[in-house]
Scaffold this motif. Sequence first.
Motif, short mmCIF file in Angstrom:
data_model
loop_
_atom_site.label_atom_id
_atom_site.label_comp_id
_atom_site.label_asym_id
_atom_site.label_seq_id
_atom_site.Cartn_x
_atom_site.Cartn_y
_atom_site.Cartn_z
N ASP A 1 -6.71 18.03 -25.93
CA ASP A 1 -7.43 17.09 -26.79
C ASP A 1 -6.69 15.76 -26.87
OD1 ASP A 1 -9.39 18.98 -27.31
OD2 ASP A 1 -8.50 19.61 -29.21
N GLU A 2 -5.37 15.82 -26.93
CA GLU A 2 -4.57 14.60 -27.01
C GLU A 2 -4.69 13.78 -25.72
OE1 GLU A 2 -3.30 17.71 -27.68
OE2 GLU A 2 -3.46 17.48 -29.86
N GLU A 3 -4.70 14.45 -24.58
CA GLU A 3 -4.85 13.75 -23.30
C GLU A 3 -6.23 13.11 -23.18
OE1 GLU A 3 -1.94 16.14 -20.23
OE2 GLU A 3 -3.73 17.17 -20.98
N LEU A 4 -7.27 13.78 -23.68
CA LEU A 4 -8.61 13.18 -23.66
C LEU A 4 -8.68 11.97 -24.59
CD1 LEU A 4 -10.84 16.38 -23.56
CD2 LEU A 4 -10.48 14.72 -21.71
N ALA A 5 -8.02 12.06 -25.74
CA ALA A 5 -7.98 10.91 -26.66
C ALA A 5 -7.26 9.74 -26.00
CB ALA A 5 -7.31 11.30 -27.97
N GLU A 6 -6.17 10.02 -25.31
CA GLU A 6 -5.44 8.96 -24.60
C GLU A 6 -6.31 8.37 -23.49
OE1 GLU A 6 -2.77 6.21 -23.25
OE2 GLU A 6 -2.86 7.25 -25.18
N TYR A 7 -7.05 9.19 -22.79
CA TYR A 7 -7.96 8.71 -21.74
C TYR A 7 -8.98 7.75 -22.35
CZ TYR A 7 -11.29 8.73 -17.87
OH TYR A 7 -12.11 8.34 -16.85
N ARG A 8 -9.57 8.10 -23.50
CA ARG A 8 -10.53 7.21 -24.17
C ARG A 8 -9.86 5.89 -24.54
NH1 ARG A 8 -11.84 11.93 -26.61
NH2 ARG A 8 -10.82 11.39 -28.56
N ARG A 9 -8.61 5.96 -25.01
CA ARG A 9 -7.90 4.72 -25.38
C ARG A 9 -7.66 3.84 -24.16
NH1 ARG A 9 -5.58 8.12 -29.12
NH2 ARG A 9 -3.86 8.82 -27.82
N ARG A 10 -7.34 4.45 -23.03
CA ARG A 10 -7.05 3.68 -21.82
C ARG A 10 -8.30 3.24 -21.07
NH1 ARG A 10 -5.14 6.11 -17.80
NH2 ARG A 10 -5.20 8.24 -18.54
N LYS A 11 -9.25 4.15 -20.90
CA LYS A 11 -10.38 3.90 -19.99
C LYS A 11 -11.70 3.60 -20.70
CE LYS A 11 -8.47 5.43 -15.99
NZ LYS A 11 -8.56 4.89 -14.67
N ASN A 12 -11.85 4.00 -21.96
CA ASN A 12 -13.14 3.88 -22.64
C ASN A 12 -13.09 3.01 -23.88
OD1 ASN A 12 -13.98 7.37 -22.05
ND2 ASN A 12 -14.16 5.66 -20.68
N LYS A 13 -12.05 2.21 -24.02
CA LYS A 13 -11.91 1.37 -25.22
C LYS A 13 -12.96 0.27 -25.27
CE LYS A 13 -8.57 -1.17 -27.90
NZ LYS A 13 -7.16 -1.45 -28.13
#
Length: 183
Positions: A161-173
Motif C-alpha cells: 500500500d505504501e509503494e502504491l501511495a508513493e507511485y501516486r505521489r510520483r506519477k499521478n500527482k
Amino acid sequence: MKVHDNIDSRLREFIVSQPMFFVATAPTGADGHVNVSPKGMAGTFSVLGELRVAYLDFHGSGAETTAHLRENGRITLMFCAFDGKPNIVRLYGTGRVVTATDPGYAELLASFAAPPDLHGLRSIIDVAVHRVSDSCGYAVPLMTYEGDRDLLTRWSSRRSDEELAEYRRRKNKASIDGLPAFD
C-alpha cells in the motif's frame, strides 16, 4: 443517432456485455490536452441506475481523467460492439472521483458484484449521466475477445500500500497539463 431518456434494459444489457469501453475527458481551457483512455477488466463497470454508472479506476501511468474531473467534471463514456450487431453507445455526464477515504466509498464499491483483485484500485469514477445516445457501428471492426489481461493486477499485487501511495505521489500527482490529480 438516437437519443434516449435513460439507460433502459436493452442499453444496460449491451453496456455491461462489452469487455472494454473508452473514457474521454478534457480540461476547461483551450490549450489543454483532450484525453481518451481505454478501460476494461471484467467486473470493473456497473450501471447503478437509469442515469448513473460507475467504474473502478486502477493505478496507471497517468491521471488525466481524475485531473479533468476534479477541474470540471465533464466525461463521456463510449461502448462499441466488436462482435454481433453493430452499435455504439455514448454516455455523456458529470463524473466525480471517489477515493477510499471519501464518504460513501464502501457503499459504492459494494455495487460491483465481481470485481478483480482490488489491491491496485486508486478510486471509483461515479458518473451522473445527462445524455444517452446510440448509433450504428458500421465502421467498427469485428474482433474476437480472447480475455482480460492480468498484467495490471499482477503489477499492483507486487507492491505494498505504501509503494502504491508513493507511485501516486510520483506519477499521478498532476495531469500532463499540470492540473492536480491525486494528493
